[in-house]
Write a protein that holds these residues in place. Structure first.
Motif, PDB file in Angstrom:
ATOM      1  N   MET A 123      54.071  82.119  21.816  1.00  0.00           N
ATOM      2  CA  MET A 123      54.613  82.316  22.610  1.00  0.00           C
ATOM      3  C   MET A 123      55.700  80.443  23.516  1.00  0.00           C
ATOM      4  SD  MET A 123      52.230  81.808  26.264  1.00  0.00           S
ATOM      5  CE  MET A 123      53.602  82.227  27.379  1.00  0.00           C
ATOM      6  N   THR A 155      57.919  84.620  31.035  1.00  0.00           N
ATOM      7  CA  THR A 155      57.524  85.241  30.044  1.00  0.00           C
ATOM      8  C   THR A 155      58.493  86.043  28.954  1.00  0.00           C
ATOM      9  OG1 THR A 155      55.930  86.349  30.199  1.00  0.00           O
ATOM     10  CG2 THR A 155      55.671  84.350  30.125  1.00  0.00           C
ATOM     11  N   THR A 187      58.855  85.894  25.236  1.00  0.00           N
ATOM     12  CA  THR A 187      58.172  85.684  24.015  1.00  0.00           C
ATOM     13  C   THR A 187      58.104  87.372  24.144  1.00  0.00           C
ATOM     14  OG1 THR A 187      57.292  83.926  25.156  1.00  0.00           O
ATOM     15  CG2 THR A 187      55.714  86.178  24.309  1.00  0.00           C
ATOM     16  N   ILE A 218      49.247  81.646  22.555  1.00  0.00           N
ATOM     17  CA  ILE A 218      49.187  81.524  24.229  1.00  0.00           C
ATOM     18  C   ILE A 218      49.462  80.172  23.895  1.00  0.00           C
ATOM     19  CG2 ILE A 218      49.600  83.975  24.586  1.00  0.00           C
ATOM     20  CD1 ILE A 218      46.393  83.267  25.739  1.00  0.00           C
ATOM     21  N   SER A 260      52.469  77.468  27.616  1.00  0.00           N
ATOM     22  CA  SER A 260      53.480  77.925  28.119  1.00  0.00           C
ATOM     23  C   SER A 260      53.949  77.260  29.492  1.00  0.00           C
ATOM     24  CB  SER A 260      52.444  79.272  28.654  1.00  0.00           C
ATOM     25  OG  SER A 260      52.203  78.947  29.344  1.00  0.00           O
ATOM     26  N   ILE A 310      46.012  88.491  20.186  1.00  0.00           N
ATOM     27  CA  ILE A 310      46.540  86.924  21.471  1.00  0.00           C
ATOM     28  C   ILE A 310      45.084  86.013  21.280  1.00  0.00           C
ATOM     29  CG2 ILE A 310      46.935  86.586  23.490  1.00  0.00           C
ATOM     30  CD1 ILE A 310      47.527  89.017  24.511  1.00  0.00           C
ATOM     31  N   CYS A 338      43.947  82.743  21.503  1.00  0.00           N
ATOM     32  CA  CYS A 338      42.709  82.417  22.572  1.00  0.00           C
ATOM     33  C   CYS A 338      41.690  81.639  22.554  1.00  0.00           C
ATOM     34  CB  CYS A 338      43.077  83.397  24.512  1.00  0.00           C
ATOM     35  SG  CYS A 338      42.698  82.112  25.374  1.00  0.00           S
ATOM     36  N   ALA A 349      47.373  81.151  29.747  1.00  0.00           N
ATOM     37  CA  ALA A 349      49.209  80.889  29.715  1.00  0.00           C
ATOM     38  C   ALA A 349      49.579  82.046  30.984  1.00  0.00           C
ATOM     39  CB  ALA A 349      49.673  81.781  28.749  1.00  0.00           C
ATOM     40  N   LEU A 395      49.336  85.260  30.745  1.00  0.00           N
ATOM     41  CA  LEU A 395      49.834  86.451  30.002  1.00  0.00           C
ATOM     42  C   LEU A 395      49.857  87.989  29.743  1.00  0.00           C
ATOM     43  CD1 LEU A 395      52.644  86.441  28.557  1.00  0.00           C
ATOM     44  CD2 LEU A 395      51.437  85.482  26.494  1.00  0.00           C
TER      45      LEU A 395
END
Length: 379
Positions: A89, A110, A113, A132, A135, A189, A191, A249, A252
């Protein structure tokens, strides 16, 4: 002999791929017939696209998208062999894209993205890995979701601003216009934090200041995220605010988890699985890993920790060659690391070390392999 080389980057001086090439070259000089496996690794943040493309093959795609301040910009992502899209992202919505004097998470989005995700879908990708980290945003993901067709309306039926300041204005959430192909697309995602969405450990409070938020902005953003999640919870019949990592992020992941079935996973685990790391470990005599600085953070789910743990599970020794060894790295020994060495040259400063990172690493690797050779010759 089989040697697996699986490092993180030396940020600012040496990529993970360059590390592999330097150490691999030194290994081949000492062990001419050795099988050398190079696996540049990322924890799901910066460098994830390049790391995965370097090992699995594929192509890098450039797309024109909206940047964090809605300006036109170009961003890249990767499509791996097999069709999985890998998106960072930060390429479209990252903090470095916003001039320091304009950093304000009430105003950043965002959306870009989401445009990268949309581009990947149009190219036929039905699996997307989204990293992510880094950001510039705290918009709860409404910008990215809107780029895919979601609508966020105020009580008058008008579209809200697709940035942090729009969150508290949302009265209606509508995903009915989102492309039906997303129903058959897997979104994972990456993370590596566990922050909740709101509160003193939430997205705005912890990460807002580095994005330019002052105390008043943090309060507004936190209230906006709280309001947005409340709407989603009532619509979906379950709460998401305490889901580990949902605050990353700027929240998100929230609409993607709630409405599109996205899964949050530790970035490093995703990368190691895509690289088929456990399979590459089979039959290895030892593993060489490393990073720019090894410290107390390294034992908390970073590359050295993950690589060491998986190697230890197969009984394989792991040696780290890192730019610097700082206080607090010792818990790595309990997580599978066998030994750690610094490539730092005594008497020189940080700038010199970074300028000579490849030379320093080459020297350290040569000494490591000479030592291994000496012991192996003794039987």
């Amino acid at each position: 002999m089989k040697i697996v080389i699986a490092p993180d980057s030396f940020k600012g001086s040496l990529s993970a791929e360059a590390f592999c090439n330097v150490v691999g070259r030194e290994a081949a000089e000492i062990f001419e017939s050795a099988e050398i496996v190079k696996l540049p690794v990322s924890d799901g943040g910066e460098g994830m696209v390049d790391s995965l493309l370097a090992v699995t093959g594929g192509e890098k795609i450039t797309a024109e998208v909206k940047g964090p301040l809605f300006e036109k910009t170009e961003a890249q992502y990767g499509i791996l062999e097999g069709g999985t899209a890998v998106i960072e992202m930060a390429a479209a919505s990252g903090l470095p894209l916003v001039p320091e004097g304009k950093r304000n998470p009430l105003e950043t989005t965002t959306y870009g993205t989401g445009e990268l995700m949309r581009d990947a879908l149009k190219r036929g990708c039905r699996e997307i890995i989204l990293g992510i980290g880094g950001s510039a945003t705290t918009d709860g993901g409404i910008g990215a979701a809107a780029a895919l067709g979601a609508r966020f309306l105020d009580k008058e039926g008008y579209a809200v601003p697709l940035s942090g300041k729009g969150l508290e204005k949302i009265a209606t959430i509508d995903f009915s216009a989102v492309d039906r192909h997303w129903q058959e697309t897997k979104i994972t995602i990456a993370c590596d934090v566990v922050n909740p969405l709101c509160g003193p450990l939430g997205s705005a409070a912890i990460y807002g200041p580095q994005k330019g938020a002052d105390a008043e902005m943090i309060c507004l953003l936190d209230m906006g995220l709280n309001h947005f999640e409340g709407l989603i919870a009532r619509q979906k019949g379950q709460e998401y605010r305490e889901l580990p990592g949902i605050g990353a992020a700027g929240g998100l992941a929230l609409p993607f988890v709630a409405f599109m079935g996205a899964e949050l996973r530790p970035g490093l685990e995703i990368v190691l699985d895509v690289l088929k790391f456990d399979r590459h470990l089979q039959g290895a005599d030892f593993v060489v890993t490393g990073e720019g600085r090894t410290d107390e953070q390294s034992a908390m789910g970073k590359v050295l920790c993950g690589v060491s743990g998986r190697a230890a599970a197969q009984g394989i020794p792991v040696v780290a060659l890192s730019g610097a060894l700082e206080k607090g790295y010792e818990p790595l020994y309990g997580k599978g690391l066998t030994a750690a060495f610094s490539t730092w040259k005594s008497g020189e400063g940080l700038e010199w070390q970074m300028d000579h990172a490849e030379e320093n690493l080459s020297n350290a690797a040569r000494n490591l392999f000479r030592l291994v050779e000496a012991f192996s010759q003794r039987g």
